[in-house]
Design a protein around this motif. Structure first.
Motif, PDB file in Angstrom:
ATOM      1  N   TRP A 186       0.906  28.778  -6.533  1.00 42.64           N
ATOM      2  CA  TRP A 186       0.299  27.634  -5.835  1.00 42.64           C
ATOM      3  C   TRP A 186       0.547  26.327  -6.576  1.00 42.64           C
ATOM      4  O   TRP A 186       0.631  25.253  -5.960  1.00 42.64           O
ATOM      5  CB  TRP A 186      -1.204  27.868  -5.643  1.00 42.64           C
ATOM      6  N   TRP A 187       0.667  26.389  -7.881  1.00 33.66           N
ATOM      7  CA  TRP A 187       0.978  25.168  -8.629  1.00 33.66           C
ATOM      8  C   TRP A 187       2.397  24.698  -8.311  1.00 33.66           C
ATOM      9  O   TRP A 187       2.652  23.487  -8.210  1.00 33.66           O
ATOM     10  CB  TRP A 187       0.843  25.422 -10.136  1.00 33.66           C
ATOM     11  N   LEU A 188       3.309  25.648  -8.150  1.00 34.66           N
ATOM     12  CA  LEU A 188       4.672  25.272  -7.781  1.00 34.66           C
ATOM     13  C   LEU A 188       4.715  24.710  -6.361  1.00 34.66           C
ATOM     14  O   LEU A 188       5.471  23.771  -6.063  1.00 34.66           O
ATOM     15  CB  LEU A 188       5.596  26.477  -7.906  1.00 34.66           C
ATOM     16  N   TYR A 189       3.898  25.305  -5.468  1.00 33.99           N
ATOM     17  CA  TYR A 189       3.822  24.772  -4.111  1.00 33.99           C
ATOM     18  C   TYR A 189       3.296  23.337  -4.115  1.00 33.99           C
ATOM     19  O   TYR A 189       3.754  22.478  -3.348  1.00 33.99           O
ATOM     20  CB  TYR A 189       2.924  25.651  -3.246  1.00 33.99           C
ATOM     21  N   LEU A 190       2.308  23.055  -4.989  1.00 36.69           N
ATOM     22  CA  LEU A 190       1.760  21.706  -5.087  1.00 36.69           C
ATOM     23  C   LEU A 190       2.819  20.721  -5.552  1.00 36.69           C
ATOM     24  O   LEU A 190       2.950  19.608  -5.007  1.00 36.69           O
ATOM     25  CB  LEU A 190       0.565  21.704  -6.060  1.00 36.69           C
ATOM     26  N   LEU A 191       3.593  21.148  -6.580  1.00 33.84           N
ATOM     27  CA  LEU A 191       4.652  20.272  -7.085  1.00 33.84           C
ATOM     28  C   LEU A 191       5.696  20.006  -6.001  1.00 33.84           C
ATOM     29  O   LEU A 191       6.141  18.859  -5.807  1.00 33.84           O
ATOM     30  CB  LEU A 191       5.299  20.935  -8.304  1.00 33.84           C
ATOM     31  N   LEU A 192       6.059  21.016  -5.254  1.00 34.86           N
ATOM     32  CA  LEU A 192       7.020  20.855  -4.166  1.00 34.86           C
ATOM     33  C   LEU A 192       6.462  19.943  -3.075  1.00 34.86           C
ATOM     34  O   LEU A 192       7.185  19.108  -2.502  1.00 34.86           O
ATOM     35  CB  LEU A 192       7.375  22.235  -3.598  1.00 34.86           C
ATOM     36  N   ALA A 193       5.159  20.090  -2.801  1.00 33.06           N
ATOM     37  CA  ALA A 193       4.531  19.247  -1.772  1.00 33.06           C
ATOM     38  C   ALA A 193       4.537  17.779  -2.188  1.00 33.06           C
ATOM     39  O   ALA A 193       4.762  16.874  -1.356  1.00 33.06           O
ATOM     40  CB  ALA A 193       3.105  19.733  -1.517  1.00 33.06           C
ATOM     41  N   LEU A 194       4.284  17.478  -3.460  1.00 29.73           N
ATOM     42  CA  LEU A 194       4.269  16.088  -3.930  1.00 29.73           C
ATOM     43  C   LEU A 194       5.644  15.450  -3.764  1.00 29.73           C
ATOM     44  O   LEU A 194       5.772  14.328  -3.242  1.00 29.73           O
ATOM     45  CB  LEU A 194       3.831  16.044  -5.397  1.00 29.73           C
ATOM     46  N   PHE A 195       6.701  16.174  -4.211  1.00 27.66           N
ATOM     47  CA  PHE A 195       8.050  15.613  -4.079  1.00 27.66           C
ATOM     48  C   PHE A 195       8.470  15.505  -2.605  1.00 27.66           C
ATOM     49  O   PHE A 195       9.119  14.536  -2.194  1.00 27.66           O
ATOM     50  CB  PHE A 195       9.062  16.478  -4.842  1.00 27.66           C
ATOM     51  N   SER A 196       8.084  16.487  -1.798  1.00 25.53           N
ATOM     52  CA  SER A 196       8.462  16.459  -0.380  1.00 25.53           C
ATOM     53  C   SER A 196       7.776  15.314   0.349  1.00 25.53           C
ATOM     54  O   SER A 196       8.393  14.613   1.181  1.00 25.53           O
ATOM     55  CB  SER A 196       8.100  17.797   0.283  1.00 25.53           C
ATOM     56  N   LEU A 197       6.492  15.108   0.071  1.00 24.42           N
ATOM     57  CA  LEU A 197       5.760  14.028   0.730  1.00 24.42           C
ATOM     58  C   LEU A 197       6.318  12.670   0.334  1.00 24.42           C
ATOM     59  O   LEU A 197       6.465  11.761   1.178  1.00 24.42           O
ATOM     60  CB  LEU A 197       4.265  14.128   0.363  1.00 24.42           C
ATOM     61  N   GLU A 198       6.677  12.534  -0.958  1.00 26.97           N
ATOM     62  CA  GLU A 198       7.266  11.272  -1.407  1.00 26.97           C
ATOM     63  C   GLU A 198       8.613  11.025  -0.723  1.00 26.97           C
ATOM     64  O   GLU A 198       8.894   9.919  -0.228  1.00 26.97           O
ATOM     65  CB  GLU A 198       7.447  11.309  -2.931  1.00 26.97           C
ATOM     66  N   TRP A 199       9.451  12.054  -0.673  1.00 26.61           N
ATOM     67  CA  TRP A 199      10.773  11.911  -0.043  1.00 26.61           C
ATOM     68  C   TRP A 199      10.649  11.574   1.433  1.00 26.61           C
ATOM     69  O   TRP A 199      11.334  10.702   1.961  1.00 26.61           O
ATOM     70  CB  TRP A 199      11.551  13.205  -0.225  1.00 26.61           C
ATOM     71  N   PHE A 200       9.716  12.260   2.164  1.00 24.00           N
ATOM     72  CA  PHE A 200       9.544  12.016   3.594  1.00 24.00           C
ATOM     73  C   PHE A 200       9.063  10.581   3.843  1.00 24.00           C
ATOM     74  O   PHE A 200       9.525   9.899   4.773  1.00 24.00           O
ATOM     75  CB  PHE A 200       8.549  13.022   4.171  1.00 24.00           C
ATOM     76  N   THR A 201       8.147  10.113   2.989  1.00 21.14           N
ATOM     77  CA  THR A 201       7.615   8.753   3.174  1.00 21.14           C
ATOM     78  C   THR A 201       8.710   7.716   2.961  1.00 21.14           C
ATOM     79  O   THR A 201       8.839   6.743   3.731  1.00 21.14           O
ATOM     80  CB  THR A 201       6.455   8.511   2.199  1.00 21.14           C
ATOM     81  N   SER A 231       0.833  -1.213   0.000  1.00 18.13           N
ATOM     82  CA  SER A 231       0.000   0.000   0.000  1.00 18.13           C
ATOM     83  C   SER A 231       0.868   1.264   0.000  1.00 18.13           C
ATOM     84  O   SER A 231       0.555   2.255  -0.671  1.00 18.13           O
ATOM     85  CB  SER A 231      -0.934   0.002   1.211  1.00 18.13           C
ATOM     86  N   ILE A 232       1.967   1.217   0.775  1.00 15.89           N
ATOM     87  CA  ILE A 232       2.883   2.358   0.765  1.00 15.89           C
ATOM     88  C   ILE A 232       3.500   2.514  -0.618  1.00 15.89           C
ATOM     89  O   ILE A 232       3.665   3.621  -1.142  1.00 15.89           O
ATOM     90  CB  ILE A 232       3.978   2.183   1.838  1.00 15.89           C
ATOM     91  N   ASN A 233       3.806   1.404  -1.252  1.00 14.95           N
ATOM     92  CA  ASN A 233       4.411   1.447  -2.591  1.00 14.95           C
ATOM     93  C   ASN A 233       3.457   2.071  -3.601  1.00 14.95           C
ATOM     94  O   ASN A 233       3.857   2.877  -4.451  1.00 14.95           O
ATOM     95  CB  ASN A 233       4.799   0.038  -3.015  1.00 14.95           C
ATOM     96  N   TYR A 234       2.163   1.690  -3.500  1.00 16.37           N
ATOM     97  CA  TYR A 234       1.172   2.281  -4.413  1.00 16.37           C
ATOM     98  C   TYR A 234       1.040   3.797  -4.180  1.00 16.37           C
ATOM     99  O   TYR A 234       0.908   4.585  -5.123  1.00 16.37           O
ATOM    100  CB  TYR A 234      -0.191   1.617  -4.214  1.00 16.37           C
ATOM    101  N   ALA A 235       1.101   4.180  -2.875  1.00 11.27           N
ATOM    102  CA  ALA A 235       0.984   5.615  -2.566  1.00 11.27           C
ATOM    103  C   ALA A 235       2.163   6.395  -3.132  1.00 11.27           C
ATOM    104  O   ALA A 235       2.005   7.485  -3.703  1.00 11.27           O
ATOM    105  CB  ALA A 235       0.888   5.810  -1.055  1.00 11.27           C
ATOM    106  N   LEU A 236       3.371   5.839  -2.988  1.00 12.15           N
ATOM    107  CA  LEU A 236       4.550   6.512  -3.536  1.00 12.15           C
ATOM    108  C   LEU A 236       4.485   6.588  -5.054  1.00 12.15           C
ATOM    109  O   LEU A 236       4.892   7.578  -5.679  1.00 12.15           O
ATOM    110  CB  LEU A 236       5.818   5.785  -3.095  1.00 12.15           C
ATOM    111  N   LEU A 237       3.992   5.504  -5.667  1.00  5.04           N
ATOM    112  CA  LEU A 237       3.837   5.501  -7.138  1.00  5.04           C
ATOM    113  C   LEU A 237       2.904   6.623  -7.583  1.00  5.04           C
ATOM    114  O   LEU A 237       3.180   7.347  -8.560  1.00  5.04           O
ATOM    115  CB  LEU A 237       3.314   4.146  -7.582  1.00  5.04           C
ATOM    116  N   ILE A 238       1.795   6.801  -6.863  1.00  3.16           N
ATOM    117  CA  ILE A 238       0.824   7.840  -7.236  1.00  3.16           C
ATOM    118  C   ILE A 238       1.429   9.233  -7.063  1.00  3.16           C
ATOM    119  O   ILE A 238       1.246  10.122  -7.905  1.00  3.16           O
ATOM    120  CB  ILE A 238      -0.451   7.689  -6.390  1.00  3.16           C
ATOM    121  N   LEU A 239       2.195   9.410  -5.943  1.00  6.67           N
ATOM    122  CA  LEU A 239       2.819  10.718  -5.725  1.00  6.67           C
ATOM    123  C   LEU A 239       3.800  11.058  -6.844  1.00  6.67           C
ATOM    124  O   LEU A 239       3.806  12.180  -7.376  1.00  6.67           O
ATOM    125  CB  LEU A 239       3.535  10.731  -4.374  1.00  6.67           C
ATOM    126  N   ARG A 240       4.668  10.086  -7.204  1.00  2.00           N
ATOM    127  CA  ARG A 240       5.641  10.340  -8.259  1.00  2.00           C
ATOM    128  C   ARG A 240       4.945  10.542  -9.613  1.00  2.00           C
ATOM    129  O   ARG A 240       5.323  11.428 -10.402  1.00  2.00           O
ATOM    130  CB  ARG A 240       6.643   9.195  -8.322  1.00  2.00           C
TER     131      ARG A 240
END
Length: 695
Positions: free
Chosen positions: A673-688, A46-55
């Motif tokens: 805000w679009w740049l913030y969203l992109l940064l949030a996606l990469f940050s959340l993936e890296w933290f996970t 499940s974590i793998n699927y979540a990371l796949l979706i984020l990337r």
């Protein structure tokens, strides 16, 4: 109150590329994520699927940005009906009422403005000189009234807008600009009239007629146009004052009611510079206003006239033609000396000496030989012996072969010392030929050819008229004689001799004018200004090579007639003159200083400021003009006291708001805000990944 912002109509997404690329962005993102997370991982499925979706989302978003997406946002605005309240805030309004009545007028205007503001209109307030923020800004001090400019300005300012009507509050006294009553308008004007249309007893100076320049020691005329209303048959006294001292007085018995009576004066021009002469009509009993009983004339008194001497070997028609041109210029005195005919020796000095076929074989008088060595000269050579002329003139020398040609003038298009009206040059084609010496020639120094010789239809390089602008003196040589025929021919064909007069008039003016060789000069762009105008100072600074230089500090002292001095400092610029605003009427003297090459340079001069005074001439209201403006525009005429009737008429127009679409097309990438969203996606993936033991 209706809201201006109605609603957001629609938001659409556009891209530089085809919309079919958007699914490809999703496929690219999912493919990248699937390849990255398809291998075995240390975390749960499940974590793998979540990371796949984020990337996948982050990569798809980057691909989407590469398509250059644009957000098209369309909003609808409601524009209220616009009503402009145009107030004639000129001095004639205030002068026509006593203080109590004028306060009542202001209160009525304020009440009108407040009622419109409380209605569902977008109300704008305009005076004669522009738009105002509120009634309290009305000064009623404007010195001229241009109703045409106000109404035309409103039409231009609100073009393509929801302009419903204009309320014009005025006395109808229009004294500046084009007549407003035939102006084509696309909105109705509701005229609210002020003032009294019945003329009151009054004397006023309509205008002063005078030459703005007079020569020191001469007398100059001054005419006073006196307008009368109600004093027929009475004696009126007119005084002319200089420095508040009466220099001359005259009386006139008034003839005709509401007519002009002219009083003429002949005054002495004494002091160099600008002199002010105040003309005052002594008040009569029961005059409605005495503010229009006085006007000021500003006369610039200049130095003595230019003096020109024509010296000739013998009488000749050229002398008469040249003299006629010179004497047509104001401020020029011409003397003629022909040896053997003239009884007296002319009294110099002269600004220019014209030598017609002098010197020749015979010697000239000693006094004339001495003068031409230090004075500007114009040689008309003739075709006889030219050896002495060649030796004395600094312009050119002819090696005459004892022959002459019949030649016509051919203008040099590259001549730069002064310009001739190009539209007149065709007349030279009809000029008859004159006799000119034939032979070799040599142009001395840096002389410029004004006219070339043309033999028949063949153009030559031989000079006919040559001009030298020397360092100390100027000189010119006409090779030949007989140009009187040109003036005669032009007069016969065109009934006037504009080309000949301009050709020789500008030549004489150039030769007789002394060049200003100072390294520092300052002067105003005009000799006289109205108090509503800006005073401009043109400053010129030259280095030792006589090249213009800039960025020099200039100290300017300005002194009025009372001896009060104001000091200014500025830096001279190649693009902008120094300007002063708001000077009171009067004569001003200025002194300017600057340091140049370690030396203090000084320049000075005078100028005058006079009151416009258009509002004082006539205080009789012109309601017929206001009726015509209202009628021609589709509006109505009322007295100001009946302003509520005008407001009801405006309401009956049933003006409606109009909706306007406002479209904005912005790149999505500009929204952070679009740049913030992109940064949030990469940050959340890296933290996970880091939290679950991987990088």
């Amino acid at each position: 109150m209706r809201s201006l912002l109605l609603f957001l109509s629609k938001v659409t997404l556009q891209t530089d590329a085809s919309p079919w690329f958007i699914p490809l962005c999703l496929i690219a993102g999912f493919s990248y994520g699937f390849i990255l997370y398809s291998k075995k991982s240390p975390w749960s499925r499940s974590i793998n699927y979540a990371l796949l979706i984020l990337r996948a989302a982050a990569v798809a978003l980057i691909c989407f940005f590469l398509l250059g997406p644009l957000l098209n946002q369309v909003t609808y605005l409601e524009e209220k009906p616009i009503v402009v309240v145009a107030i004639d805030d000129s001095a004639s309004i205030k002068d026509a009422y006593d203080s109590t009545d004028f306060t009542s007028i202001r209160n009525q205007i304020e009440s009108l403005f407040n009622i419109l503001n409380q209605s569902d209109y977008d109300v704008r307030l305009r005076g004669l000189n522009g738009y105002l923020g509120g009634i309290e800004e009305l000064s009623f001090s404007a010195e001229s009234t241009n109703l045409h400019g106000v109404l035309q300005g409103i039409r231009q300012d609100f073009e393509q807008q929801n302009l419903t009507a204009t309320v014009l509050v005025s006395d109808g006294i229009h004294n500046y600009g084009s007549s407003p009553q035939f102006l084509t308008l696309n909105y109705p004007v509701f005229s609210l009239a002020l003032g009294d249309t019945i003329p009151e007893q009054d004397l006023s100076i309509k205008r002063l007629n005078y030459n703005k320049i007079a020569y020191q020691g001469n007398r100059f005329p001054l005419e006073v146009d006196l307008y009368n209303n109600g004093y027929v048959g009475e004696e009126v006294f007119v005084d002319v004052l200089r420095n508040e001292q009466v220099v001359e007085s005259k009386s006139v018995t008034i003839k005709g009611d509401q007519e002009i009576n002219t009083v003429s004066f002949l005054l002495d021009a004494e002091t160099l510079g600008i002199e002010s002469y105040r003309v005052s009509v002594r008040p009569k009993a029961n005059e409605s206003s005495v503010s229009n009983n006085s006007r000021t004339a500003f006369i610039e008194v200049v130095d003595s006239e230019q003096r020109i001497l024509i010296a000739a070997a013998a009488p000749h028609p050229d002398i008469k033609a040249l003299r006629a041109v010179i004497e047509s210029k104001e401020g020029v005195e011409v003397d003629v000396f022909i040896e053997g005919i003239a009884q007296e020796t002319p009294e110099g000095p002269y600004d220019l000496i014209v030598l017609h076929q002098l010197p020749q074989i015979t010697d000239m008088p000693n006094w004339l030989s001495a003068w031409i060595s230090q004075t500007n000269t114009f040689y008309i050579t003739g075709v006889e012996d030219l050896n002495t002329v060649n030796a004395l003139n600094p312009v050119l020398a002819y090696n005459n072969f004892g022959q002459s040609d019949a030649v016509s003038p051919n203008f040099n298009p590259n001549f730069e010392l002064f310009n001739i009206n190009q539209e007149l040059l065709y007349r030279a084609g009809n000029y008859p030929p004159v006799r000119a010496p034939y032979g070799n020639f040599e142009i001395k120094a840096n002389a410029s050819v004004y006219l070339y010789q043309k033999v028949g239809s063949a153009q030559t390089s031989r000079p006919l008229l040559t001009v030298l602008n020397g360092d100390d003196t100027k000189s010119a040589v006409f090779s030949g004689a007989g140009f009187w025929k040109w003036r005669l021919q032009e007069n016969g064909q065109f009934e006037e001799s504009k080309l000949f007069d301009e050709l020789f008039g500008k030549l004489i003016q150039f030769l007789a004018t002394k060049d200003d060789k100072r390294n520092f000069r300052i002067n105003t762009t005009q000799e006289s200004y109205f108090n509503t105008e800006v005073i401009e100072f043109n400053t010129e600074v030259y280095n030792q090579l006589y090249e213009k230089v800039y960025d020099y500090s200039i100290d300017l002292q300005l002194t009025n007639a009372a001896g009060e001095t104001e000091e200014y400092n500025f830096v001279n610029s190649p693009t902008e003159n120094f300007k002063i605003r708001g000077l009171e009427p009067g004569v001003y003297r200025y002194t300017a200083n600057t340091s140049l090459a370690g030396k203090r340079e000084t320049a000075e001069g005078t100028f005058s400021v006079q009151a416009l005074q258009l509002e004082d001439i006539d205080l009789t209201a012109n309601h017929q003009l206001l009726r015509n403006i209202a009628k021609n525009s589709g509006g109505r005429f009322y007295l100001l006291a009946n302003y509520e009737d005008a407001l009801r008429q405006i309401d009956e127009l049933d003006a409606r708001p109009i909706s306007r679409a406002n479209e904005k097309l912005n790149p999505i990438i500009n929204n952070p805000w679009w740049l913030y969203l992109l940064l949030a996606l990469f940050s959340l993936e890296w933290f996970t990944r880091k939290y679950h033991g991987s990088y």
